[in-house]
Design a protein around this motif. Structure first.
Motif, mmCIF file in Angstrom:
data_model
loop_
_atom_site.group_PDB
_atom_site.id
_atom_site.type_symbol
_atom_site.label_atom_id
_atom_site.label_comp_id
_atom_site.label_asym_id
_atom_site.label_seq_id
_atom_site.Cartn_x
_atom_site.Cartn_y
_atom_site.Cartn_z
ATOM 1 N N PHE A 24 47.816 20.193 32.488
ATOM 2 C CA PHE A 24 48.015 20.380 33.931
ATOM 3 C C PHE A 24 49.166 21.339 34.211
ATOM 4 C CE2 PHE A 24 50.147 19.326 37.897
ATOM 5 C CZ PHE A 24 49.108 19.340 38.799
ATOM 6 N N TRP A 27 48.066 24.951 34.070
ATOM 7 C CA TRP A 27 47.324 25.360 35.272
ATOM 8 C C TRP A 27 48.273 25.533 36.450
ATOM 9 C CZ3 TRP A 27 43.214 27.681 34.558
ATOM 10 C CH2 TRP A 27 42.171 27.220 33.763
ATOM 11 N N ARG A 155 38.558 27.340 33.981
ATOM 12 C CA ARG A 155 38.707 26.065 34.709
ATOM 13 C C ARG A 155 37.364 25.330 34.766
ATOM 14 N NH1 ARG A 155 38.750 25.317 39.927
ATOM 15 N NH2 ARG A 155 38.856 27.535 40.377
ATOM 16 N N VAL A 162 38.760 20.994 41.209
ATOM 17 C CA VAL A 162 39.299 20.127 42.255
ATOM 18 C C VAL A 162 38.419 20.278 43.476
ATOM 19 C CG1 VAL A 162 41.268 19.675 43.749
ATOM 20 C CG2 VAL A 162 41.636 20.386 41.387
ATOM 21 N N PHE A 164 37.878 19.445 47.513
ATOM 22 C CA PHE A 164 38.629 19.030 48.711
ATOM 23 C C PHE A 164 37.750 18.184 49.618
ATOM 24 C CE2 PHE A 164 40.599 23.314 47.834
ATOM 25 C CZ PHE A 164 41.614 22.767 47.098
#
Lengths: 164, 130
Positions: A24, A27, A155, A162, A164
């Motif tokens: 993490f 990134w 990614r 991720v 949203f």
């Protein structure tokens, strides 16, 4: 723009098969530092293409500064620079990247930045400084987009998305 | 007359190069643009100019207040303010907070112009259609 690695498909298969992840912190550092610099390069190139004018020398120098920062970040991630670097106080871990990931990190972004620097270097040459032509601006933009595309591909390959 | 002409756009990012070129690009597209490289200045501009659309970077380490606090203060001035947040893909908590505060949309860096065009067009439609 960096050429694709010959073994790219094999590396992505390995990443998927072995469920290899990027820490993490890596990134976070990339999207923070590289994200800002790539965005600034993209938007400045888009502007001069929009008005169809050469990019002035001063702006070319700013782009060179952004690429220098991006190179610093990739060096940090690939452990070329020392730990406890005052330039990156938020980055305290040893990233310990998997060799497959490391190979990609060491290829795409550095080569894209080298492509940009070659164009900029010619422009800001102290012997004969001159604005960046529209054609060269397009090449700079392609290299910046190539780095972004690499970040997106990696990614996705590591399933680190991720929503949203 | 360009239909964007009456719309005001505020750009907030602690990277001056991003503010500068976002302003220049959208000014050419008919927006009246304002830029700020810190949250306090952004809130002052918002108070004075009341832009219809605000584009706010969440992570601004060089600003006195971050993008979330900037959004909070803007929403206090105008709860219906149309705010688009710029974030990192790793900013999950900040994104959650921005959503709770009523941000319209989120985009992630590195940004390309096409990314911005898409969200600003959406915001413009929302403003124009009420």
């Amino acid at each position: 723009m960096a050429n694709p690695l010959k073994e790219e498909a094999k590396l992505y298969k390995q990443i998927k098969d072995e469920n290899i992840k990027v820490p993490f912190e890596v990134w976070d550092l990339m999207y923070h530092r590289i994200g800002d610099a790539l965005t600034a390069i993209n938007l400045s190139c888009e502007y001069y293409l929009l008005i169809n004018q050469d990019m002035p020398i001063d702006q070319a120098k700013r782009i060179e500064n952004y690429t220098r920062l991006i190179k610093l970040v990739t060096d940090k991630i690939t452990m070329k620079s020392s730990q406890n670097d005052p330039n990156f106080p938020e980055f305290k871990i040893n990233p310990d990247l998997h060799p497959a990931i490391l190979e990609m990190f060491m290829h795409y972004i550095p080569n894209d930045m080298n492509c940009i620097n070659l164009i900029i270097g010619d422009t800001i040459d102290p012997i004969d400084p001159h604005p960046v032509s529209v054609e060269k601006i397009k090449r700079i933009l392609n290299s910046a987009r190539s780095s972004k595309a690499f970040m997106d591909r990696l990614r996705e390959a590591t399933s680190q998305t991720v929503k949203f | 007359m360009d239909k964007n002409q009456s719309l005001k756009l505020l750009v907030v990012d602690d990277e001056p190069g991003i503010v500068d070129f976002t302003e220049k690009i959208y000014a050419r597209r008919g927006f009246v643009t304002f830029g700020a490289t810190d949250g306090i200045a952004a809130v002052e501009i918002f108070q004075k100019e009341r832009p219809e659309i605000s584009l706010i970077d969440i992570h601004m380490p060089y600003s006195l207040i971050d993008g979330i606090e900037t959004l909070r203060r803007i929403k206090q001035i105008n709860p219906n303010a149309c705010c688009i947040m710029i974030t990192r893909i790793t900013d999950n908590e900040a994104v959650r907070q921005a959503k709770a505060l009523g941000a319209l949309r989120y985009v992630t860096k590195p940004l390309e112009l096409a990314d911005l065009d898409k969200v600003i067009e959406e915001a413009k439609e929302k403003v124009q259609n009420g």
